[in-house]
Enzyme design. Structure first.
Site, PDB file in Angstrom:
ATOM      1  N   GLN A 255      47.252  26.236  42.533  1.00  0.00           N
ATOM      2  CA  GLN A 255      48.003  27.474  42.351  1.00  0.00           C
ATOM      3  C   GLN A 255      49.374  27.186  41.759  1.00  0.00           C
ATOM      4  O   GLN A 255      49.835  27.880  40.854  1.00  0.00           O
ATOM      5  CB  GLN A 255      48.166  28.180  43.711  1.00  0.00           C
ATOM      6  N   HIS A 258      50.142  26.888  37.918  1.00  0.00           N
ATOM      7  CA  HIS A 258      50.092  28.061  37.032  1.00  0.00           C
ATOM      8  C   HIS A 258      51.447  28.368  36.425  1.00  0.00           C
ATOM      9  O   HIS A 258      51.552  28.734  35.257  1.00  0.00           O
ATOM     10  CB  HIS A 258      49.596  29.297  37.792  1.00  0.00           C
ATOM     11  N   GLU A 322      46.747  37.582  46.648  1.00  0.00           N
ATOM     12  CA  GLU A 322      45.751  37.670  45.568  1.00  0.00           C
ATOM     13  C   GLU A 322      44.532  36.801  45.923  1.00  0.00           C
ATOM     14  O   GLU A 322      43.405  37.269  45.955  1.00  0.00           O
ATOM     15  CB  GLU A 322      46.393  37.190  44.257  1.00  0.00           C
ATOM     16  N   HIS A 323      44.780  35.521  46.176  1.00  0.00           N
ATOM     17  CA  HIS A 323      43.716  34.604  46.604  1.00  0.00           C
ATOM     18  C   HIS A 323      43.960  34.237  48.069  1.00  0.00           C
ATOM     19  O   HIS A 323      45.089  33.918  48.440  1.00  0.00           O
ATOM     20  CB  HIS A 323      43.738  33.313  45.790  1.00  0.00           C
ATOM     21  N   ASP A 356      37.888  30.962  40.014  1.00  0.00           N
ATOM     22  CA  ASP A 356      38.612  31.063  38.744  1.00  0.00           C
ATOM     23  C   ASP A 356      37.677  30.890  37.563  1.00  0.00           C
ATOM     24  O   ASP A 356      37.924  31.433  36.487  1.00  0.00           O
ATOM     25  CB  ASP A 356      39.699  29.973  38.664  1.00  0.00           C
ATOM     26  N   HIS A 415      39.028  83.167  40.187  1.00  0.00           N
ATOM     27  CA  HIS A 415      38.097  82.204  40.782  1.00  0.00           C
ATOM     28  C   HIS A 415      37.091  82.929  41.676  1.00  0.00           C
ATOM     29  O   HIS A 415      35.898  82.617  41.678  1.00  0.00           O
ATOM     30  CB  HIS A 415      38.856  81.169  41.621  1.00  0.00           C
TER      31      HIS A 415
END
Lengths: 427, 427
Positions: A255, A258, A322-323, A356, A415
């Site tokens: 991670q 990145h 996220e993960h 991934d 209506h």
């Protein structure tokens, strides 16, 4: 690394705070380029391709000859790896297809829900040092399953006017209908308004730098949908003494490489495990080609000791990673209890890298706490849910009076009248 | 009414153009109020409630006594109408529940997808002349099915500090957990940041005027999701000689009474039908209490003759109507071919009013052409899709090499290393 010992819940939000960025400066630039592309089309695209990518192109569309060349230039091993990944992604996303849901809610009132593909979609794939052909798989494969008619891919050209061959190979393999050598803000603007070369699309997917992120946000103001708002990538691992420290460290580092702003968090009920992981990180990090990036991310990382699993789960749900990797004796407890996470990885042999690239799940996931309110990309991201209804004379007799009463109470006489006329005609 | 005869496809986009609004002026106001609410909380909410609603409130939360009073004040007939509608909406949205989707993509690699509720949601219900308790049904019923933990409802107080009793009754019936007498921009800002009285939520649903619309858009910049971007309501009817002109006219008028900016379109392959509908509109419109509004909308309405059904379908898909009524001999053709519409109503006894109130389908639908890229509100709008994976030793051996090759090709060595370490440990 920041080690935190049993933080009190009222400090969690501070500890788990993500870095915020001011985007005001960028916004002005993005708005200007949007205006110019809207007005001048390809002329503006050419101007900004020259400025940002340093190249002037005759044609933006990748030709069959270029694709052929790309196919021939990449190794058989990479091809078969991409094919294996594609097969798994195809299998998992095909399983997400849903049937028509049909209900007779009351006698004579038939309602159903069906999904139809978004007709025109755009995929943005960044250029630069890491050619994200894996993201092409993650977006084009479900788009094709969904039945999207036009799948446009934009990616910036390099200095020689080319797109990375692995991106071209993957796009060709996965049914992308048009590949364009256009990047950055001008690509997003082009897909938003349409130009002579770039088709207008209805929804834009894919990652990018902060310019692309802001451009995608701006696109939504012009009627284009986007996959989700973006932020730096994140990983939170919960691990206890059943975890292998070397594996945990390797996941945290994958991670961290990145970007310097990557969010890396370890939560553990075991001080021993935290210390072992820390030592492993120190030794593994030295071997990494991207160690300068990883080191900065690791500096900001957090190793949090928590006294029990229930508190750990609460903290993780407050963060919404996220993960989320679970290497714990109590993995079922975490699996059942997690409500805010993008994708969950369970056990010692399930690294984030698997998701991934090749396990079959999608890697386009909500960051920045968006796991609290957004889904990761999945088959439905490429479709719209529509409802249908067909009511018989009996049906309108069954619900007509209720509609009249409610419409009247809301002050909407026309209506009501639409029902009254029909009820009278049946009498 | 504008009658258009067989328009050429290259004129469609002009003919079908929706009115655009400049929101720049509003944006400044909305941003200011957001800033103030973020900083000062309830103090700012009180200030703007006083300015916009003309009242000062001690407490924003509706009390059990007020709910009790509301329940006692509305008629039994309205109650049972709301209950019938609720039952149908409950049935249709419960049917939308999905099971876990589980796939072993390759031996030893188990991937699954599950949906989990968004924990905290906010519903905005406008005040004013038409108390939209039907929208409470459409949002609170699926939220409760989804399992959202906190369902907050904000609606502006009237001059006496009250919310319409039908709104309170419906909210109480449908499991809303907190009802607040706060409206407009300050309500959306409050749910975005949280104040002493208003809980922060993760996703905001519901209609509103242009201030509310812009406020919801701004909320997305602070991490809050919204149901969908909003625009004026729309109805497109395709009808031929099998349609009943009086019914068609009544449906067009029920759309027209929503607001002067309502979009009302009739497409037909029959000139006779167009003329008959026109005459019906003229006679029915005079009876409507909201006829001034309806007349303005009808002035801008379009009656379009098209020579055949295929061209008509193409035009309708280009427009992407929010509501689409089919009264045609070839209803199957239109049902199968429509790809861009929010909700579809089939046959002479299926007025739009049915879906607005009581058939069971949701009435929160994409306007402004958003049917091309957005779903209407449905059960999934209140949930997030999450993925899970568990990989065995055999599994990582099956996909490990492919991950290594792909990670290396993307220049992400730590991603590769996370797999290599595991593969080596198994050898």
């Amino acid at each position: 690394m920041n080690k935190i010992d049993n933080p009190k819940p009222d400090t969690w939000s501070e500890i788990l705070k993500r870095p915020t960025k001011t985007i005001d400066d960028i916004e002005v630039t993005v708005k200007e380029i949007f205006k110019e592309v809207q007005k001048k089309g390809d002329e503006a695209v050419a101007k900004y391709t020259s400025i940002f990518d340093g190249i002037t192109l005759e044609n933006y569309e990748v030709t069959p000859a270029e694709i052929e060349e790309a196919i021939n230039s990449i190794s058989d091993e990479l091809k078969s790896s991409i094919q294996l990944a594609k097969a798994n992604i195809l299998k998992f996303h095909t399983a997400q297809k849903t049937d028509r849901i049909s209900v007779e809610t009351i006698e004579g009132v038939n309602c159903w829900q069906e999904k139809r593909p978004i007709q025109k979609i755009g995929l943005y794939i960044p250029g630069g040092t890491a050619p994200l052909f894996s993201t092409v798989l993650m977006l084009a494969v479900p788009a094709e399953i969904a039945g999207c008619k036009e799948i446009v891919l934009c990616s910036p050209p390099d200095k020689t006017g080319k797109i990375n061959p692995a991106i071209l190979y993957t796009a060709h393999l996965c049914g992308v209908t048009k590949i364009l050598k256009v990047g950055g803000i001008q690509a997003i603007a082009g897909m938003t308004f349409g130009t002579q070369s770039i088709p207008k699309v209805y929804k834009i997917f894919g990652p990018g730098n902060q310019f692309v992120t802001v451009a995608k946000q701006l696109a939504t103001q012009f009627g284009v949908a986007i996959d989700m708002p973006a932020g730096p990538s994140e990983l939170l691992i919960v691990a206890d003494d059943t975890a292998v420290p070397a594996f945990v460290a390797s996941d945290l580092l994958s991670q961290a490489e990145h970007g310097t702003d990557s969010q890396v968090i370890l939560v553990s009920t075991s001080i021993r495990l935290i210390e072992a992981v820390e030592a492993e990180i120190q030794s593994q990090i030295e071997e990494l080609p991207r160690k300068e990036i990883a080191k900065k991310a690791i500096e900001n990382s957090k190793l949090i000791y928590i006294e029990n699993d229930q508190i750990a789960l609460d903290l993780i749900n407050e963060y919404g990673p996220e993960h989320f990797i679970i290497c714990s004796e109590f993995d079922d407890f975490y699996c059942n209890g997690i409500v805010n996470a993008g994708s969950v990885f369970i056990g010692n042999y399930t690294p984030e890298s698997a998701g991934d690239y090749a396990s079959g799940t999608n890697h386009t996931l909500p960051t920045n706490g968006y796991a609290k309110n957004y889904s990761g990309v999945n088959l439905d991201s490429f479709m719209k849910s529509m409802t249908f209804q067909k009511i018989s004379k009996t049906g309108i007799q069954n619900i007509g009076r209720a509609i009249e009463v409610m419409a009247e109470a809301e002050g909407l006489q026309a209506h009501k009248n639409a029902v009254t006329l029909r009820l009278k005609s049946i009498e």
